[in-house]
Write an enzyme that holds these catalytic residues in place. Structure first.
Site, PDB file in Angstrom:
ATOM      1  N   SER A 203      77.099  34.985  -8.730  1.00 58.31           N
ATOM      2  CA  SER A 203      77.506  33.468  -8.736  1.00 58.31           C
ATOM      3  C   SER A 203      76.114  32.852  -8.349  1.00 58.31           C
ATOM      4  O   SER A 203      75.242  32.921  -9.063  1.00 58.31           O
ATOM      5  CB  SER A 203      78.490  33.195  -7.648  1.00 58.31           C
ATOM      6  OG  SER A 203      79.170  31.964  -7.649  1.00 58.31           O
TER       7      SER A 203
ATOM      8  N   ASP B 260      75.662  24.063  -5.602  1.00 57.97           N
ATOM      9  CA  ASP B 260      76.451  24.171  -6.594  1.00 57.97           C
ATOM     10  C   ASP B 260      76.799  22.999  -7.370  1.00 57.97           C
ATOM     11  O   ASP B 260      76.754  22.778  -8.616  1.00 57.97           O
ATOM     12  CB  ASP B 260      77.759  24.927  -6.091  1.00 57.97           C
ATOM     13  CG  ASP B 260      77.574  26.214  -5.626  1.00 57.97           C
ATOM     14  OD1 ASP B 260      76.587  27.007  -5.953  1.00 57.97           O
ATOM     15  OD2 ASP B 260      78.447  26.710  -4.657  1.00 57.97           O
TER      16      ASP B 260
ATOM     17  N   HIS C  96      86.348  35.514 -10.989  1.00 61.33           N
ATOM     18  CA  HIS C  96      85.065  35.328 -10.288  1.00 61.33           C
ATOM     19  C   HIS C  96      84.762  36.103  -9.268  1.00 61.33           C
ATOM     20  O   HIS C  96      83.565  36.693  -8.970  1.00 61.33           O
ATOM     21  CB  HIS C  96      84.700  33.732 -10.154  1.00 61.33           C
ATOM     22  CG  HIS C  96      83.298  33.459  -9.941  1.00 61.33           C
ATOM     23  ND1 HIS C  96      82.376  33.595 -10.749  1.00 61.33           N
ATOM     24  CD2 HIS C  96      82.868  33.128  -8.521  1.00 61.33           C
ATOM     25  CE1 HIS C  96      81.038  33.502  -9.982  1.00 61.33           C
ATOM     26  NE2 HIS C  96      81.469  32.772  -8.840  1.00 61.33           N
TER      27      HIS C  96
ATOM     28  N   ASP D 244      86.593  34.704 -15.957  1.00 64.34           N
ATOM     29  CA  ASP D 244      85.767  34.152 -14.696  1.00 64.34           C
ATOM     30  C   ASP D 244      85.443  32.613 -15.337  1.00 64.34           C
ATOM     31  O   ASP D 244      84.697  32.418 -16.215  1.00 64.34           O
ATOM     32  CB  ASP D 244      84.593  35.055 -14.715  1.00 64.34           C
ATOM     33  CG  ASP D 244      83.671  34.555 -13.644  1.00 64.34           C
ATOM     34  OD1 ASP D 244      83.731  33.207 -13.056  1.00 64.34           O
ATOM     35  OD2 ASP D 244      82.605  35.213 -13.256  1.00 64.34           O
TER      36      ASP D 244
END
Length: 280
Positions: free
Chosen positions: A154, A98, A267, A214
Site C-alpha cells: 500500500s 494518502d 487490499h 484490490d
C-alpha cells in the site's frame, strides 16, 4: 466482500479479447514462494515485523515523526540480500499523505525525466531519504556482495518504489516487490520499466503484485495522469502459484479491471495474510 476465484478470473481474461494474449496463468513455485516471503515481510511491517522468516536479521529502524513513515533495514545472510521494507498506512498522519493526490516532480532523481509521483508519498519519501540512503550504504559497505531488495504494501509499496528508483541511480543489483501499489505518472512507470527490465516477465526485477479486486491499484485515477508499469502479478483466490496470473500490456485487464474501490478486503489481505494480524 466478493471474492474472485480462479474460475472467475479465467472467464474475465478470456472474455477480455485483446487481454487474452497478454495474460498467462501460473508462475513457478520458486517465484510464488518468493512473492509470499516478501508479502510476509510487508504485512508484518504493520506490527513491528512480527513472524518474519527466521533467516532474517532485523536491523536499523527508518522513522520520521512528522510524516510517521516507518521502515526497517533487514538482512538475510542465507540469501545474501539487504532488504528495505516500509510499513503501509498506520495512522491519521499517513492518511493525510494518502489523500494528497497532487502529481509532484520526482526531483530527488533528476535522471527520471518528466517523472511525477503521488504528492503525499513524495513528502513521505523525502522525509526519510537521507536515513534510507545512509543505512543502505552502511550495509553495502559491510556486505558488498549482497543484493538489494525493497518491498512494501500500500503506502509502503509506493515508498518502496520511490526508494528502489532512487537507489537505482547508485546500485544495479536491486529487486523490487510491491503489494497493492498505487499509481505514479507514465514517465515514472516508463523509467521503472527501463531501470528494472520490467517490460517482460522474463527479465523483470520489479514484481508488482495485486490481489483479486484490490481497489488501491486503481488509485490515484488514471484520468488525473496516473499510470502503472507493464508487468503485473495478479493473485486470485484460492491463492497459489497456479492461480497467479502474469499480466502485461494494458493495465486494466487484471486487478484494475475488477472495479474495486479503495481499501477493501482484497487490499488488506495478500496470500491469506492480513496487514499486521500476524496469524500466519
Amino acid at each position: 466482500m466478493k471474492q474472485f476465484s480462479a474460475k472467475y478470473a479465467i472467464a474475465v481474461v478470456v472474455t477480455a479479447g485483446h487481454a487474452l494474449a497478454a495474460s498467462t496463468q501460473g508462475i513457478s513455485e520458486d517465484l510464488y514462494s518468493r512473492l509470499v516471503e516478501m508479502a510476509t515481510i510487508s504485512q508484518a511491517a504493520y506490527a513491528d515485523l512480527c513472524n518474519i522468516p527466521s533467516t532474517i536479521i532485523k536491523g536499523e529502524k527508518i522513522y520520521n515523526s512528522q510524516t510517521d513513515i516507518n521502515g526497517w533495514i533487514l538482512r538475510d545472510d542465507s540469501s545474501k540480500e539487504i532488504i528495505t521494507v516500509f510499513r503501509g498506512t498506520g495512522s491519521d498522519t499517513n492518511l493525510q499523505l494518502d489523500t494528497n493526490y497532487t502529481l509532484t516532480p520526482f526531483d530527488t532523481l533528476p535522471q527520471c525525466n518528466s517523472c511525477e509521483v503521488h504528492g503525499g508519498y513524495y513528502i513521505g519519501w523525502i522525509s526519510v531519504q537521507d536515513q534510507v540512503e545512509s543505512l543502505v550504504q552502511q550495509q553495502v559497505s559491510q556486505f558488498p556482495d549482497y543484493a538489494l531488495t525493497v518491498t512494501g504494501h500500500s503506502l509502503g509499496a509506493s515508498l518502496a518504489a520511490l526508494t528502489a528508483a532512487q537507489l537505482s541511480a547508485t546500485y544495479d543489483n536491486i529487486r523490487l516487490y510491491t503489494f497493492g501499489e498505487p499509481r505514479s505518472n507514465q514517465a515514472f512507470a516508463s523509467y521503472m520499466n527501463d531501470a528494472f527490465q520490467a517490460s517482460s516477465p522474463d527479465t523483470t526485477q520489479y514484481f508488482r503484485v495485486t490481489h483479486a479486486n484490490d481497489g488501491i491499484p486503481n488509485l490515484p485515477p488514471a484520468d488525473e495522469g496516473y499510470a502503472h508499469g507493464v508487468v503485473e502479478y495478479w493473485s486470485v483466490d484460492p491463492y497459489s502459484a497456479q492461480n497467479t496470473f502474469v499480466c502485461t500490456g494494458d493495465e486494466v485487464q487484471c486487478c484494475e479491471a475488477q472495479g474495486g474501490q479503495g481499501v477493501n478486503n482484497a487490499h488488506t489481505t495478500y496470500f491469506g495474510m492480513t496487514s499486521g494480524h500476524c496469524t500466519w
